[in-house]
Structures are given as C-alpha cells and as structure tokens.
Design a protein around this motif. Structure first.
Motif, PDB file in Angstrom:
ATOM      1  N   HIS A 113       0.837  -1.214   0.000  1.00 12.10           N
ATOM      2  CA  HIS A 113       0.000   0.000   0.000  1.00 12.10           C
ATOM      3  C   HIS A 113       0.866   1.256   0.000  1.00 12.10           C
ATOM      4  CE1 HIS A 113      -3.494  -2.359   0.273  1.00 12.10           C
ATOM      5  NE2 HIS A 113      -3.578  -2.494   1.594  1.00 12.10           N
ATOM      6  N   ARG A 114       1.912   1.259   0.835  1.00 17.35           N
ATOM      7  CA  ARG A 114       2.793   2.437   0.912  1.00 17.35           C
ATOM      8  C   ARG A 114       3.461   2.712  -0.426  1.00 17.35           C
ATOM      9  NH1 ARG A 114       4.091   0.325   6.089  1.00 17.35           N
ATOM     10  NH2 ARG A 114       5.937  -0.708   5.210  1.00 17.35           N
ATOM     11  N   TRP A 115       3.907   1.637  -1.075  1.00 21.78           N
ATOM     12  CA  TRP A 115       4.567   1.828  -2.366  1.00 21.78           C
ATOM     13  C   TRP A 115       3.581   2.371  -3.406  1.00 21.78           C
ATOM     14  CZ3 TRP A 115       4.047  -0.020  -7.360  1.00 21.78           C
ATOM     15  CH2 TRP A 115       5.116   0.302  -8.218  1.00 21.78           C
ATOM     16  N   GLU A 116       2.352   1.822  -3.418  1.00 24.29           N
ATOM     17  CA  GLU A 116       1.358   2.259  -4.396  1.00 24.29           C
ATOM     18  C   GLU A 116       1.013   3.733  -4.231  1.00 24.29           C
ATOM     19  OE1 GLU A 116      -1.841  -0.408  -3.643  1.00 24.29           O
ATOM     20  OE2 GLU A 116      -1.033  -2.027  -4.890  1.00 24.29           O
ATOM     21  N   ARG A 117       1.107   4.239  -2.985  1.00 23.56           N
ATOM     22  CA  ARG A 117       0.751   5.629  -2.725  1.00 23.56           C
ATOM     23  C   ARG A 117       1.967   6.553  -2.782  1.00 23.56           C
ATOM     24  NH1 ARG A 117      -2.496   3.518   2.536  1.00 23.56           N
ATOM     25  NH2 ARG A 117      -4.297   2.639   1.444  1.00 23.56           N
ATOM     26  N   GLY A 118       3.134   5.995  -3.002  1.00 26.69           N
ATOM     27  CA  GLY A 118       4.354   6.785  -3.052  1.00 26.69           C
ATOM     28  C   GLY A 118       4.512   7.550  -4.344  1.00 26.69           C
ATOM     29  N   ASN A 119       5.584   8.347  -4.424  1.00 30.77           N
ATOM     30  CA  ASN A 119       5.816   9.200  -5.595  1.00 30.77           C
ATOM     31  C   ASN A 119       5.995   8.411  -6.878  1.00 30.77           C
ATOM     32  OD1 ASN A 119       5.691  11.459  -3.970  1.00 30.77           O
ATOM     33  ND2 ASN A 119       7.897  11.453  -3.545  1.00 30.77           N
ATOM     34  N   VAL A 120       6.573   7.199  -6.751  1.00 30.91           N
ATOM     35  CA  VAL A 120       6.785   6.373  -7.946  1.00 30.91           C
ATOM     36  C   VAL A 120       5.582   5.466  -8.193  1.00 30.91           C
ATOM     37  CG1 VAL A 120       8.233   4.600  -9.009  1.00 30.91           C
ATOM     38  CG2 VAL A 120       9.285   6.422  -7.643  1.00 30.91           C
ATOM     39  N   GLY A 121       5.181   4.757  -7.145  1.00 33.49           N
ATOM     40  CA  GLY A 121       4.121   3.765  -7.294  1.00 33.49           C
ATOM     41  C   GLY A 121       2.820   4.320  -7.816  1.00 33.49           C
ATOM     42  N   ILE A 122       2.506   5.547  -7.467  1.00 34.06           N
ATOM     43  CA  ILE A 122       1.244   6.151  -7.887  1.00 34.06           C
ATOM     44  C   ILE A 122       1.152   6.275  -9.410  1.00 34.06           C
ATOM     45  CG2 ILE A 122       1.960   8.576  -7.864  1.00 34.06           C
ATOM     46  CD1 ILE A 122      -0.704   9.194  -6.465  1.00 34.06           C
TER      47      ILE A 122
END
Length: 335
Positions: free
Chosen positions: A61-70
């Motif tokens: 979840h954190r990665w998906e909401r991060g600057n790259v993951g989003i």
C-alpha cells in the motif's frame, strides 16, 4: 512482476524458497506477491503469520501511494496483484485446505480489512454484524470484489439494515419483502416486532422466513416462532395446523401477549395446537394459569368451548383476549 520473480528465485539470490526464513522474508518484503503460486506454497506456514501478512500488504500500500508507485500500475496489474494477494491470504490463513497442516480459516476483523483488502477475503459473511456494518463502506470502495462477494455482501447488508429499520419497513411492498433473506434471528425479530403490517405483507413475510431458513411450517422451533411475533398471522390455516404443537406451546407465553391481527380461523387453529396432549392437553382441563399464559389466543376458543367455560377458567382470560373475542361468542356464553 514476472522479471522480479525470476530474479528472486535465482539460486544466487536467496536460495530455495523452502529454506527462506524471517530475515529472507523481510528482505523480499512486498515482492513476495510477485512469486508464482506454486513457489509461494513452499514457504513455511509457521513464518507466514497474520502479522507478517499484514506488514506485506501495508508495504505494498505504501509503495502504491508513493511518488513512484502512484504512476506505475494500470488496471490489469492491480487486478493481477489483487488475485495474488487473495491467494496469499487464502493459502496461509486456512481457506485453501491444500494439506492437513493448513490452519483453521480465520474470520477477519474490520481492522484487518483496512490493512489488507476486503476482496482478498472469502469469509466476509463470517464477520460479526457490527464488524461487517463498520466496514461496509470500505467493501463498497474495493474495485476488485468478485461478483459472488458483492452478492453475498449485499444480502448480509440487507439483513443488517433490516434489523435497524423497525417500523420504517412497513413501507416495503409485499414483493420487496419477498426478496429479503431473513436467516438471522435478529432480523426476523426486528420485523416480527412490527404490528402495523397488512395481511398481504404478513403473508409475504411468513413465506420469506420459511424460504430463507429453508424450513417447513412443521420445523419451526419455539425460538423462531417467538422471533416471528406478529408475522405468525401470515401463516395459512393449513400451515398453522402443521406447526409442532410442543414448540408452539413453548412460544405461546410470548405470542399471547401480542395483540395479534390474526383472523378468527387462525386463532382457532392456534388453540387447536394447544389442546395437543403434549402441549396443554384437553381444554376442559385448563385452569386459570393456562388461560393467563395463552393470553390473546383465548380469543380463538370455539363457540362450544366458550359456552362450557367455568368461572375459574373465565377468570384467567386476559382483558386483551376479551377485547378480541367476537360478540356472538359472548352471546353463546350468556345463553
């Protein structure tokens, strides 16, 4: 995902999956979701605790909401990842009984659904009514719920809402009442406590209870009859005569307190059940206590029985029952 999975599975990376330990899993982290299912099954069950699985979901979840993951996933990738997450939950938390050591299936809490995803669970219906209601909005915003999950969740949501509607439910048409699924005692009792139903609504509700519980009239037990309350007046006379007399006699103490809107024929059928030898026995043997217990159902006494009442029996007839007795029955007693 496939490329990362191949790198993780190379012998020079972390070694055979069945030898992975807690340290390895911490290093692999969310990339564990990229592994093929057959490799996931090689991970020790003891390592994949609920806490470990929650941390994996939270990391993703954190990665998906991060600057790259989003910016880095499309609909197909998200759906594929959701399916993999569902497999992880189902395999390691016991929903897939692949071998005897598989754990007992876990019932999710609302908190766990927030850290994982509703669509990853196959046991949403096992949640308590309160937990389910608290997480209903979260489920509604999960785009990956399968059709069967949406359908079952909607049925449970209807039950939860029905239990809260009370008298508002009388605005539902007989057709709408027939579409309900009343399997939980609390939902039946919530509607059974409403007095203002029309005859058509009562008939629809009685049939709905039978269909939902998959029972015939003869199979209804005392607790269900008590929960049905005013709904018992939705039964046809032929259905009433097939009730279990013993179970009905256990429920009569409660039903007799209600100002039932049953017809004279229905009340007569109810009284007939009470004369069963395993219920209260022949009417001639009834004393004051029996008449007090059956309450308004005394209004269903046949004319001949009414005319044969003695003072001791008359003293047990409650005011509510008296108000429901047709005038012609009083006339037969006076004669």
């Amino acid at each position: 995902m496939d490329i990362v999975a191949r790198i993780l599975l190379e012998p020079a990376a972390f070694g055979p999956v069945n030898n992975w330990n807690q340290t390895t899993l911490s290093q692999v982290d969310r990339f564990l979701f990229f592994l093929p299912n057959n490799k996931l099954q090689e991970i020790s069950l003891a390592l994949m605790t609920v806490g470990r699985i929650e941390r994996l979901f939270m990391s993703q979840h954190r990665w998906e909401r991060g600057n790259v993951g989003i910016h880095c996933s499309d609909e197909n990738e998200r759906r594929r990842l959701s399916e993999k997450q569902q497999f992880v939950l189902q395999f390691f938390l016991g929903f897939l009984k692949i071998h005897p050591l598989s754990p007992t299936p876990m019932v999710p809490t609302c908190e766990i659904l927030h850290t994982t995803a509703p669509s990853a669970w196959t046991s949403l219906l096992s949640m308590s009514s309160l937990a389910f209601s608290n997480c209903l909005e979260l489920m509604g915003h999960d785009p990956f719920l399968a059709s069967y999950q949406r359908s079952s969740a909607l049925k449970k949501a209807k039950q939860s809402v029905i239990a809260q509607l009370g008298g508002i439910a009388i605005e539902l048409s007989p057709e709408e009442l027939s579409s309900l699924r009343l399997t939980e005692r609390s939902s039946i009792a919530a509607l059974g406590a409403v007095r203002a139903w029309s005859n058509r609504q009562l008939s629809a509700l009685f049939t709905t209870v039978l269909n939902s519980t998959e029972q015939s009239p003869s199979q209804l037990d005392s607790s269900t009859l008590v929960a049905m309350g005013y709904i018992v007046c939705g039964a046809q006379t032929t259905e009433i005569t097939s009730f279990n007399a013993v179970e009905f006699s256990k429920a009569v103490l409660w039903l007799g307190r209600l100002r039932l809107s049953c017809s004279e024929e229905q009340l007569l059928a109810f009284v007939g059940l009470l004369t069963h030898r395993l219920a209260f026995g022949p009417m001639s043997s009834w004393g004051t206590a029996v008449f007090i217990e059956i309450g308004v159902l005394a209004a269903g006494l046949p004319d001949m029985a009414m005319s044969a009442l003695v003072n001791e029996q008359i003293e047990g007839i409650t005011p509510a029952a008296v108000s429901m007795i047709p005038p012609d029955k009083f006339a037969s007693k006076m004669c």
